[in-house]
Design a protein around this motif. Structure first.
Motif, PDB file in Angstrom:
ATOM      1  N   PRO A  69       0.925  -1.226   0.115  1.00  0.00           N
ATOM      2  CA  PRO A  69       0.027  -0.016  -0.073  1.00  0.00           C
ATOM      3  C   PRO A  69       0.884   1.277   0.029  1.00  0.00           C
ATOM      4  O   PRO A  69       2.169   1.311   0.641  1.00  0.00           O
ATOM      5  CB  PRO A  69      -0.879  -0.178   1.312  1.00  0.00           C
ATOM      6  CG  PRO A  69      -0.618  -1.538   1.684  1.00  0.00           C
ATOM      7  CD  PRO A  69       0.605  -2.267   1.119  1.00  0.00           C
ATOM      8  N   PRO A  70       0.505   2.465  -0.724  1.00  0.00           N
ATOM      9  CA  PRO A  70       1.268   3.403  -0.808  1.00  0.00           C
ATOM     10  C   PRO A  70       1.295   4.107   0.418  1.00  0.00           C
ATOM     11  O   PRO A  70       0.380   4.236   1.485  1.00  0.00           O
ATOM     12  CB  PRO A  70       0.479   4.301  -1.730  1.00  0.00           C
ATOM     13  CG  PRO A  70      -0.962   4.019  -1.820  1.00  0.00           C
ATOM     14  CD  PRO A  70      -0.749   2.252  -1.553  1.00  0.00           C
ATOM     15  N   PHE A  71       2.536   4.746   0.871  1.00  0.00           N
ATOM     16  CA  PHE A  71       2.952   5.384   2.189  1.00  0.00           C
ATOM     17  C   PHE A  71       4.029   6.488   1.702  1.00  0.00           C
ATOM     18  O   PHE A  71       5.002   6.266   1.056  1.00  0.00           O
ATOM     19  CB  PHE A  71       3.335   4.517   3.092  1.00  0.00           C
ATOM     20  CG  PHE A  71       3.605   5.011   4.402  1.00  0.00           C
ATOM     21  CD1 PHE A  71       2.491   5.435   5.501  1.00  0.00           C
ATOM     22  CD2 PHE A  71       4.951   5.518   5.002  1.00  0.00           C
ATOM     23  CE1 PHE A  71       2.773   5.910   6.391  1.00  0.00           C
ATOM     24  CE2 PHE A  71       5.029   5.970   6.107  1.00  0.00           C
ATOM     25  CZ  PHE A  71       3.946   6.404   7.228  1.00  0.00           C
ATOM     26  N   THR A  72       3.655   7.715   2.085  1.00  0.00           N
ATOM     27  CA  THR A  72       4.440   8.930   1.857  1.00  0.00           C
ATOM     28  C   THR A  72       5.315   9.311   2.972  1.00  0.00           C
ATOM     29  O   THR A  72       6.354  10.027   2.776  1.00  0.00           O
ATOM     30  CB  THR A  72       3.769  10.131   1.136  1.00  0.00           C
ATOM     31  OG1 THR A  72       2.919  10.568   2.166  1.00  0.00           O
ATOM     32  CG2 THR A  72       2.991   9.710   0.004  1.00  0.00           C
ATOM     33  N   GLY A  73       4.708   9.192   4.128  1.00  0.00           N
ATOM     34  CA  GLY A  73       5.446   9.778   5.392  1.00  0.00           C
ATOM     35  C   GLY A  73       4.811  10.701   6.182  1.00  0.00           C
ATOM     36  O   GLY A  73       4.952  10.634   7.475  1.00  0.00           O
TER      37      GLY A  73
END
Ligand code: PLP
Length: 377
Positions: free
Chosen positions: A7-11
């Motif tokens: 799953p996308p995770f950017t911070g």
């Protein structure tokens, strides 16, 4: 092991979620939901975007707004996720399946008109892999037969057709923010509305049949039960997770496109030699690299390919048992016309790992292994 999806995770996600928690504002339609709605409106040009609990629910809202009822027919491809059909079947409608085009795996626009009867109410194009259906033809058919167009753009955010955002072309557009999609909030979606016609009713349906949205804007002094509805609004914590990614949408999009292009470049000679097939992106379509798939010769070859990749620590998956062959599809749907490509093409397709964070080395390694499987070092 290279996962099929991460799953996308950017911070920034945790910071935004923490803000909701610290401010004790975690229910629906808070700051982050509004930010996400506005982001979608700005990017797509629709009059109104409403974040929902899923794309399935956005499609259910579209079915309610379209007034779909018992005995109605809705035309869609059979090669799609169950929700495309479910949302309409739930209202008592029949799912009428037509064949797909083998190049894009999208509904074959030339087969739609033959499937129309006096019970037909809507056409549901599904933009597979974020590559647009032939929307000019579909919109024209809908106009001539007085049908609604409900875009299943679950995979289509950031993609365009002749410059128009997917989800903004039909009467209704539905996005998904499930964890397998390009931008995610765990479970979630959005309903996109063109023009003003359905906005008020959509807000009511989404808020349990009440005029609470008007109340929050100060347009009415108390909110009441005014129509039928359900609860289709997500928690603002989920929206906070999503917003962290929408803020970086262009970066995530180019990252994905880069992987997609690397796969394409690394495998295109195999396509030229007729060994396998790669995705087609028709003229006028800009895609979002939602998916990279390859088509093997047949079902047996695909089974061997998936097994070979797995032995080499690569998880690839296939999907969509055509809906008309599934138990519920047989009960609630009907295939009209010939199944020339739906079953045959669905049995050949494999999806390769593609997610924000997949490294260049992994990307190259997967290409090498596919080449090795085909004896092409
Ligand atoms: C993911 C997907 C859906 C369902 O989305 P949810 O947000 O999980 O409800 C519907 N249609 C298509 C084509 C999808 O890919």
């Amino acid at each position: 092991m290279i996962n099929f999806n991460v799953p996308p995770f950017t911070g920034k996600e945790m910071e935004y979620i923490k803000e909701c928690v610290d401010n004790q504002k975690i229910c629906g339609d808070g700051k982050y939901t509004k930010k996400c709605n506005e982001w979608i409106e700005k990017r797509t040009g629709v009059t109104k975007a409403l974040l929902t609990t899923s794309c399935t629910h956005a499609t259910e809202m579209a079915a309610l707004l379209a007034g779909i009822k018992e005995g109605d027919e809705v035309i869609m491809p059979s090669y799609t996720f169950v929700s495309t059909a479910d949302a309409f079947v739930l209202r008592g409608a029949k799912a009428v399946f037509v064949d797909i085009r083998p190049d894009t795996m999208n509904i074959d626009e030339t087969k739609i008109e033959n499937a129309i009867t006096d019970r037909t109410k809507a056409i549901v194009p599904v933009h597979y892999a974020g590559v647009s259906c032939e929307m000019d033809t579909i919109t024209d058919i809908a106009k001539r037969h007085n049908l609604l167009v409900i875009e299943d753009a679950a995979q289509g955010i950031m993609s365009t057709y002749k410059g128009k955002a997917l989800g903004s072309i039909g009467d209704f557009g539905c996005y998904s923010f499930h964890e397998t999609k390009n931008y995610s909030m765990g479970e979630g979606g959005a309903l996109l509305l063109k023009g003003d016609r359905y906005i008020e009713q959509a807000e009511i349906i989404r808020e349990k049949g009440t005029d609470r949205s008007k109340f929050f804007r100060g347009q009415v002094d108390k909110y009441r039960w005014v129509d039928y509805g359900s609860s289709y609004l997500p928690s603002d914590m989920n929206a906070a997770y999503l917003y962290a990614q929408l803020e970086m949408a262009d970066e995530i999009n180019s990252y994905r496109l880069n992987i997609w292009n690397t796969y394409y470049e690394g495998l295109k000679d195999l396509q030229s030699e007729g060994i396998l097939e790669l995705p087609t992106v028709p003229d006028g379509c800009v895609h979002n690299a939602h998916m990279f798939y390859i088509k093997a010769k047949d079902f047996d070859e695909r089974t061997k390919l998936i097994a070979f990749l797995k032995e080499n620590d690569i998880l690839s998956v296939f999907h969509y048992i055509p809906l008309h062959t599934a138990p519920a599809g047989m009960k609630y749907g009907e295939f009209r016309g010939e199944d020339k490509y739906t079953t045959k093409e669905s049995e050949r397709l494999t999806r390769l790992p593609l997610y924000y964070g997949l490294t260049k080395e992994q990307n190259e390694y997967i290409i090498d292994k596919v080449r090795e499987f085909y004896g092409k070092k």
